[in-house]
Scaffold this active site. Sequence first.
Site, PDB file in Angstrom:
ATOM      1  N   ARG A  59       0.013  11.933  -9.818  1.00 50.75           N
ATOM      2  CA  ARG A  59       1.072  10.960  -9.262  1.00 50.75           C
ATOM      3  C   ARG A  59       2.200  10.842  -9.744  1.00 50.75           C
ATOM      4  O   ARG A  59       2.896   9.915 -10.207  1.00 50.75           O
ATOM      5  CB  ARG A  59      -0.008   9.459 -10.354  1.00 50.75           C
ATOM      6  N   ASP A  90      -4.082   5.666   5.950  1.00 51.21           N
ATOM      7  CA  ASP A  90      -4.737   7.640   6.331  1.00 51.21           C
ATOM      8  C   ASP A  90      -5.498   6.873   8.062  1.00 51.21           C
ATOM      9  O   ASP A  90      -5.465   6.633   8.518  1.00 51.21           O
ATOM     10  CB  ASP A  90      -5.086   8.102   5.151  1.00 51.21           C
ATOM     11  N   GLU A 133       0.554  -1.007   0.495  1.00 50.40           N
ATOM     12  CA  GLU A 133      -0.056  -0.045  -0.497  1.00 50.40           C
ATOM     13  C   GLU A 133       0.923   1.593  -0.025  1.00 50.40           C
ATOM     14  O   GLU A 133       1.721   1.047   0.707  1.00 50.40           O
ATOM     15  CB  GLU A 133      -0.581   0.191   1.214  1.00 50.40           C
ATOM     16  N   ASP A 134       0.605   2.156  -1.141  1.00 51.75           N
ATOM     17  CA  ASP A 134       1.267   3.252  -0.729  1.00 51.75           C
ATOM     18  C   ASP A 134       1.129   4.002   0.505  1.00 51.75           C
ATOM     19  O   ASP A 134       2.143   4.907   0.786  1.00 51.75           O
ATOM     20  CB  ASP A 134       0.519   4.817  -1.705  1.00 51.75           C
TER      21      ASP A 134
HETATM   22  C1  PRP Z   1      -5.809   6.345  -1.236  1.00 56.00           C
HETATM   23  C2  PRP Z   1      -4.619   5.735  -0.423  1.00 56.00           C
HETATM   24  C3  PRP Z   1      -5.229   4.653  -0.475  1.00 56.00           C
HETATM   25  C4  PRP Z   1      -5.662   5.034   0.676  1.00 56.00           C
HETATM   26  C5  PRP Z   1      -5.603   5.126   2.298  1.00 56.00           C
HETATM   27  O1  PRP Z   1      -6.734   6.056  -2.451  1.00 56.00           O
HETATM   28  O2  PRP Z   1      -4.005   5.168  -2.241  1.00 56.00           O
HETATM   29  O3  PRP Z   1      -5.291   3.378  -1.265  1.00 56.00           O
HETATM   30  O4  PRP Z   1      -6.658   6.187   0.109  1.00 56.00           O
HETATM   31  O5  PRP Z   1      -6.349   6.373   2.859  1.00 56.00           O
HETATM   32  P1  PRP Z   1      -7.461   5.492   4.091  1.00 56.00           P
HETATM   33  O6  PRP Z   1      -6.557   4.858   5.100  1.00 56.00           O
HETATM   34  O7  PRP Z   1      -8.109   6.821   4.607  1.00 56.00           O
HETATM   35  O8  PRP Z   1      -8.233   4.706   3.611  1.00 56.00           O
HETATM   36  P2  PRP Z   1      -7.659   6.472  -3.244  1.00 56.00           P
HETATM   37  O9  PRP Z   1      -9.020   6.342  -2.291  1.00 56.00           O
HETATM   38  O10 PRP Z   1      -7.168   8.206  -2.995  1.00 56.00           O
HETATM   39  O11 PRP Z   1      -7.790   5.884  -4.466  1.00 56.00           O
HETATM   40  P3  PRP Z   1      -6.270   6.014  -5.813  1.00 56.00           P
HETATM   41  O12 PRP Z   1      -5.077   4.714  -5.077  1.00 56.00           O
HETATM   42  O13 PRP Z   1      -7.083   5.252  -6.214  1.00 56.00           O
HETATM   43  O14 PRP Z   1      -6.046   7.498  -5.924  1.00 56.00           O
END
Ligand code: PRP
Length: 175
Positions: A162, A100, A96-97
Amino acid sequence: MTEIEVLISEHEIKEKVTELAAILKEEYQDKHPLLIGILKGSFVFMADLIRSMGIPVEIDFVQLSSYGAARESSGKIKVGHRLKTPIKGREVLVVEDIVDTGLTIRFLLNYLKRKRPASLKLCALFDKPSRRVVDVPIDYLGFTIPDAFVVGYGLDWNERFRYLRDLCIVSEEVK
Ligand code: PRP
């Protein structure tokens, strides 16, 4: 006006990814692990990580999102691309990137657990603990970051930024 400032440089990210990859290489050397990336954000990290690990791995992706165009998580996880690889009895590492609120990763870990992998661990490059809503164990972590909206190295704001090589903070003025 678009204002972005570097929080973690490309060089620092590269060093950290190399460090994480060395640890993961030791851990998964003879296990033929399945790495599951969460699209879209994790694709850059996944690409660098597996090449730095340099051992045979299998990869798959799921697409989950909760942010859409907003800066705050909606709390509702939207499922796009589903997992195609059977994971029962497999050594699974979720890549996971950023963690949050933790809602995305909790959703995925709960789903994967039910499929009874041999092991299930999480590697996240960035952690923003100040925003956490649910507890999630991060087994392998790159950086803990402050409560700021970050983009780059795969992370977006409304599909922008990105491509940036550094992890950057975007100011509120962005239109
Ligand atoms: C972002 C990120 C994680 C997630 C983390 O994805 O890449 O997967 O949010 O947030 P959280 O811990 O609050 O759930 P996003 O929903 O922006 O989708 P994307 O990866 O397609 O940009």
